[in-house]
Write an enzyme that holds these catalytic residues in place. Sequence first.
Site, PDB file in Angstrom:
ATOM      1  N   HIS A   3      12.778  -4.653   8.812  1.00  0.00           N
ATOM      2  CA  HIS A   3      12.327  -3.268   8.642  1.00  0.00           C
ATOM      3  C   HIS A   3      12.047  -2.564   9.969  1.00  0.00           C
ATOM      4  O   HIS A   3      11.867  -1.336   9.982  1.00  0.00           O
ATOM      5  CB  HIS A   3      11.061  -3.214   7.786  1.00  0.00           C
ATOM      6  CG  HIS A   3      11.241  -3.724   6.393  1.00  0.00           C
ATOM      7  ND1 HIS A   3      12.244  -3.272   5.555  1.00  0.00           N
ATOM      8  CD2 HIS A   3      10.546  -4.652   5.688  1.00  0.00           C
ATOM      9  CE1 HIS A   3      12.151  -3.904   4.393  1.00  0.00           C
ATOM     10  NE2 HIS A   3      11.148  -4.748   4.449  1.00  0.00           N
ATOM     11  N   ASP A  37      16.999 -10.906   1.298  1.00  0.00           N
ATOM     12  CA  ASP A  37      15.606 -10.610   1.004  1.00  0.00           C
ATOM     13  C   ASP A  37      15.542  -9.638  -0.177  1.00  0.00           C
ATOM     14  O   ASP A  37      16.485  -8.889  -0.421  1.00  0.00           O
ATOM     15  CB  ASP A  37      14.977  -9.967   2.240  1.00  0.00           C
ATOM     16  CG  ASP A  37      13.476  -9.894   2.214  1.00  0.00           C
ATOM     17  OD1 ASP A  37      12.832 -10.769   2.814  1.00  0.00           O
ATOM     18  OD2 ASP A  37      12.932  -8.949   1.615  1.00  0.00           O
ATOM     19  N   HIS A  81      13.873  -7.020  -0.351  1.00  0.00           N
ATOM     20  CA  HIS A  81      13.771  -5.656   0.170  1.00  0.00           C
ATOM     21  C   HIS A  81      14.990  -5.327   1.030  1.00  0.00           C
ATOM     22  O   HIS A  81      15.487  -6.187   1.756  1.00  0.00           O
ATOM     23  CB  HIS A  81      12.507  -5.495   1.011  1.00  0.00           C
ATOM     24  CG  HIS A  81      11.265  -5.915   0.302  1.00  0.00           C
ATOM     25  ND1 HIS A  81      10.609  -7.104   0.562  1.00  0.00           N
ATOM     26  CD2 HIS A  81      10.569  -5.307  -0.695  1.00  0.00           C
ATOM     27  CE1 HIS A  81       9.550  -7.200  -0.228  1.00  0.00           C
ATOM     28  NE2 HIS A  81       9.511  -6.148  -1.005  1.00  0.00           N
ATOM     29  N   ASP A 122      11.560 -13.971  -1.394  1.00  0.00           N
ATOM     30  CA  ASP A 122      10.831 -13.042  -2.264  1.00  0.00           C
ATOM     31  C   ASP A 122      11.604 -12.544  -3.485  1.00  0.00           C
ATOM     32  O   ASP A 122      11.005 -11.863  -4.333  1.00  0.00           O
ATOM     33  CB  ASP A 122      10.254 -11.865  -1.473  1.00  0.00           C
ATOM     34  CG  ASP A 122      11.198 -11.285  -0.447  1.00  0.00           C
ATOM     35  OD1 ASP A 122      12.376 -11.651  -0.445  1.00  0.00           O
ATOM     36  OD2 ASP A 122      10.746 -10.458   0.378  1.00  0.00           O
TER      37      ASP A 122
END
Length: 323
Positions: free
Chosen positions: A141, A178, A180, A255
């Site tokens: 990110h 991931d 995200h 995740d």
Amino acid sequence: MVGKADTAFGTVYFCRALLYSPVMLHIVHHSDYVAPPPTRGSFAFDKYRLVMEAVKAASNDHIIHAPHAMEREWLEAVHDPAYVDQVLSSSVPPDKERRIGFPVSAEIAQRVRFTSGGTWLAAKLALEHGYAANSAGGSHHALADTGAGYCVFNDLAVSANRLIAEGDAARILILDLDVHQGDGTASLLAGRSDIMTVSVHAEKNFPVRKARSTIDIGLDDGTDDAQYLNILSRHLPAILDDFAPDLVLYQAGVDPHVDDRLGRLALTDQGIDARERYVIRQARNQNIPVASALGGGYGHDHIAVAKRHALSMLAMADENTRG
């Protein structure tokens, strides 16, 4: 621990098996990965210690490689030099610290230099051994002039840029599984023909505003093992065929697990194991090395999350030995 040796890239610790040793895992770790917890923020910094404990409990056959800190020049080749200076001098403005999710102390500044160096070292080891893992990293990110979502420096983008600049690879695929989207990686590397970014993520999860990766695959909430692996099998072989990378940098976040408190997908332990083995198998079929970074994994039971990460890396190492 049997012994250690210093190399040009860092220190190697030999932890060979005396009991059962079906897997040889080359894993990058540094004591500074475990920074003192900041005064505020919810990120679990003890995860990196627990991951290594889980690896040692699950397998006696691994070698630990300690990285050097990533040099400032390579951080500044991807990130805004003014932001790099803010991090390294522990003077990140409060608005950026809020976006990151914790204050950036001197210890955390040191930590993120080592985790970036760790992903680069894992890639160098993968080029030699076929697969290697960083026990941290995957900070997808982080953007050019700020961190975000628990990410300070984008180790994936920094490492990919350095590997190409120094001639270790001509084409790199960053495969981000991931839960995200890898928005920072996509933004930092947009427009590059020598680095391909692929993100498979929960469409309705963070970040709300998605960046544009080379390929984005947004998944519905509740996607389970069979659905996930079916989607991956429809896309990954063609991506590897068409792009023909020299190396895969794999953001192996756990995740997507059904019990993850920040995920929205429904993979089981068996599904994550199958995912890791599938990625390695597809890459090995084309003689493409894979270096994994830890990525996300969140839960109230930190030991369970650490075990998930450890088993992810061990599954990949095991599959690599079958190649």
